[in-house]
Write an enzyme that holds these catalytic residues in place. Structure first.
Site, PDB file in Angstrom:
ATOM      1  N   GLU A  71      34.323  62.041  45.996  1.00 57.53           N
ATOM      2  CA  GLU A  71      35.698  62.568  45.996  1.00 57.53           C
ATOM      3  C   GLU A  71      36.670  61.482  46.439  1.00 57.53           C
ATOM      4  OE1 GLU A  71      36.465  65.159  44.075  1.00 57.53           O
ATOM      5  OE2 GLU A  71      35.164  66.443  45.279  1.00 57.53           O
ATOM      6  N   HIS A  72      37.766  61.364  45.719  1.00 54.47           N
ATOM      7  CA  HIS A  72      38.791  60.349  45.987  1.00 54.47           C
ATOM      8  C   HIS A  72      38.223  58.931  45.883  1.00 54.47           C
ATOM      9  CE1 HIS A  72      42.034  63.127  47.009  1.00 54.47           C
ATOM     10  NE2 HIS A  72      41.088  63.886  47.515  1.00 54.47           N
ATOM     11  N   THR A  73      37.195  58.780  45.078  1.00 55.11           N
ATOM     12  CA  THR A  73      36.643  57.444  44.821  1.00 55.11           C
ATOM     13  C   THR A  73      37.095  56.914  43.463  1.00 55.11           C
ATOM     14  OG1 THR A  73      34.661  58.565  44.028  1.00 55.11           O
ATOM     15  CG2 THR A  73      34.570  57.624  46.252  1.00 55.11           C
ATOM     16  N   SER A 123      39.852  71.351  37.592  1.00 57.27           N
ATOM     17  CA  SER A 123      40.428  70.514  36.528  1.00 57.27           C
ATOM     18  C   SER A 123      40.866  71.267  35.285  1.00 57.27           C
ATOM     19  CB  SER A 123      39.441  69.433  36.111  1.00 57.27           C
ATOM     20  OG  SER A 123      39.387  68.474  37.081  1.00 57.27           O
ATOM     21  N   SER A 124      41.642  72.320  35.506  1.00 64.26           N
ATOM     22  CA  SER A 124      42.196  73.018  34.343  1.00 64.26           C
ATOM     23  C   SER A 124      43.109  72.087  33.549  1.00 64.26           C
ATOM     24  CB  SER A 124      42.953  74.264  34.787  1.00 64.26           C
ATOM     25  OG  SER A 124      43.974  73.912  35.708  1.00 64.26           O
ATOM     26  N   GLY A 181      44.525  75.543  39.547  1.00 62.34           N
ATOM     27  CA  GLY A 181      44.851  75.199  40.935  1.00 62.34           C
ATOM     28  C   GLY A 181      43.703  75.386  41.905  1.00 62.34           C
ATOM     29  N   ALA A 182      42.469  75.485  41.389  1.00 59.11           N
ATOM     30  CA  ALA A 182      41.323  75.711  42.276  1.00 59.11           C
ATOM     31  C   ALA A 182      40.505  74.444  42.493  1.00 59.11           C
ATOM     32  CB  ALA A 182      40.434  76.815  41.706  1.00 59.11           C
ATOM     33  N   GLY A 183      40.855  73.363  41.797  1.00 57.84           N
ATOM     34  CA  GLY A 183      40.075  72.130  41.932  1.00 57.84           C
ATOM     35  C   GLY A 183      39.009  72.007  40.862  1.00 57.84           C
ATOM     36  N   ASP A 190      38.175  63.458  36.025  1.00 57.09           N
ATOM     37  CA  ASP A 190      38.276  64.790  35.423  1.00 57.09           C
ATOM     38  C   ASP A 190      38.300  64.707  33.905  1.00 57.09           C
ATOM     39  OD1 ASP A 190      38.587  65.356  38.072  1.00 57.09           O
ATOM     40  OD2 ASP A 190      40.735  65.724  37.938  1.00 57.09           O
TER      41      ASP A 190
HETATM   42  C1  GLA Z   1      41.777  65.147  41.379  1.00 59.12           C
HETATM   43  C2  GLA Z   1      42.068  63.944  40.496  1.00 59.12           C
HETATM   44  C3  GLA Z   1      40.804  63.110  40.286  1.00 59.12           C
HETATM   45  C4  GLA Z   1      40.159  62.750  41.611  1.00 59.12           C
HETATM   46  C5  GLA Z   1      40.012  63.998  42.496  1.00 59.12           C
HETATM   47  C6  GLA Z   1      39.530  63.671  43.882  1.00 59.12           C
HETATM   48  O1  GLA Z   1      40.897  66.007  40.734  1.00 59.12           O
HETATM   49  O2  GLA Z   1      42.560  64.364  39.252  1.00 59.12           O
HETATM   50  O3  GLA Z   1      41.105  61.952  39.532  1.00 59.12           O
HETATM   51  O4  GLA Z   1      40.889  61.744  42.258  1.00 59.12           O
HETATM   52  O5  GLA Z   1      41.217  64.718  42.617  1.00 59.12           O
HETATM   53  O6  GLA Z   1      38.229  63.168  43.842  1.00 59.12           O
END
Ligand code: GLA
Length: 341
Positions: free
Chosen positions: A27-29, A106-107, A102-104, A152
């Site tokens: 995550e966030h990489t 990737s809609s 909005g749930a994480g 995503d």
């Molecule tokens: C969102 C961003 C991704 C990624 C994640 C965190 O989904 O769209 O590119 O940075 O946050 O891992």
């Protein structure tokens, strides 16, 4: 008659589909040129398109009101295609999706990739799946204002059901990795909504870039020495520590046991909470409830954070019971969570 035809008065000429994704680790990489390990989920966005006889781009969603925010993704995708020299006339677009918003999960990437696929098909565009992921990311960066990485869009464009996608976001090299044996995925929504663009996402990215500059490297992907990171001032040291240790966790997780994979997920959550500071109390509570369940190998927030969903690796066949029990416990603290996967 399709919904498209009812709305526009003429039939659709092409279709495109793309799935949502859940990120298991990493995550966030991605915007630090590091490693990620997402998988696609069985929730899909389907887009129908036709050339617009009025010469004006139009988009309608089956789920959202016209001001529901999807328009900028549609205009972003057509704009990046046109800017890249592809001949795309004005289009009419219809969107139908069951990817939670909005749930994480990737809609937005599912919408971008589905639309670009539909346009590729309609106008015979010379684009491969990686080109589509790159264009989708540009649309998000330049038109939706989110400085996201490419995880995503790559997951939606090249992910394969039932496999984890190990992606090196620097080279875009991919490998399909099996899910740890004996483990299944369970995704629970905390019920706390977030908005990527208005959240601290872009701030985190710029903190990572500052940390890389201070360490004299092109990106945090190039840092290995944790002692050097400790010389950075807070919060840059924590941000960099998260990225470096998270990259190590992704590489350690590919092809490991469910138990070890789960421990890496737990460590990832602690790092996102303490070093990267993208968790919120409701996510920490839901993750605690999951981690205390003996059927759960590991659990963490998934996606950008600041709200949204948690992902757990659970003993095969126990997802429904785990979800039921954990959501009841989470509910006893006054929260309303739901099962998404
Ligand atoms: C969102 C961003 C991704 C990624 C994640 C965190 O989904 O769209 O590119 O940075 O946050 O891992």
């Amino acid at each position: 008659m399709t919904a498209f035809e009812r709305i526009y008065g003429y039939p659709a000429e092409a279709a495109g589909e793309a799935p949502g994704r859940v990120n298991m680790l990493g995550e966030h990489t991605d915007y630090n040129e590091g490693f990620v390990l997402p998988t696609i989920i069985q929730k899909t966005t389907r887009v129908l398109v036709a050339q617009s006889p009025s010469g004006v781009d139009r988009a309608v969603s089956a789920q959202l009101a016209p001001d529901g925010g999807f328009g900028r993704y549609v205009s972003g995708c057509t704009a990046v295609l046109r800017a890249a020299g592809h001949r795309v006339p004005a289009v009419s677009v219809h969107i139908d999706s069951n990817v939670p918003i909005g749930a994480g999960l990737s809609s937005s990437a599912a919408l971008e990739v589905a639309l670009l696929r539909a346009l590729r098909s309609r106008f015979s565009l010379d684009l491969d799946d990686v080109d589509i992921a790159r264009l989708a990311q540009h649309a998000e960066n330049e038109y939706a204002g989110v400085n996201c990485g490419i995880m995503d869009q790559m997951a939606a464009s090249v992910g394969v059901a039932g496999h984890l996608l190990l992606l090196d976001t620097r080279s875009l090299a991919t490998a399909l990795v099996p899910l740890p044996e004996g483990g299944d995925i369970c995704v629970l929504d905390s019920g706390t909504r977030r908005s990527l663009a208005t959240s601290a996402f872009n701030q985190r990215r710029s903190e990572c870039e500052q940390a890389a500059r201070a360490l004299g490297v092109a990106s945090l992907r190039d840092v290995d020495d944790l002692d050097r990171i400790e010389q950075l001032p807070p919060p840059l040291n924590g941000r960099a520590r998260h990225v470096v240790t998270e990259n190590r966790r992704v590489l350690a997780a590919a092809n490991t046991s469910a138990r070890e994979f789960g421990q890496l997920m737990n460590a990832s959550h602690a790092s996102l909470r303490d070093d990267f500071d993208v968790s919120v109390p409701s996510l920490n509570l839901l993750v605690d409830c999951l981690q205390q369940d003996e059927r759960v190998f590991g659990a963490r927030l998934t996606g950008a954070g600041f709200g949204g969903a948690c992902v757990a690796l659970v003993r095969s066949g126990t997802q429904s019971l785990v979800a039921q029990d954990v959501l009841a416990e989470y509910g006893s603290f006054g929260h309303a969570g739901t099962r998404l996967v």
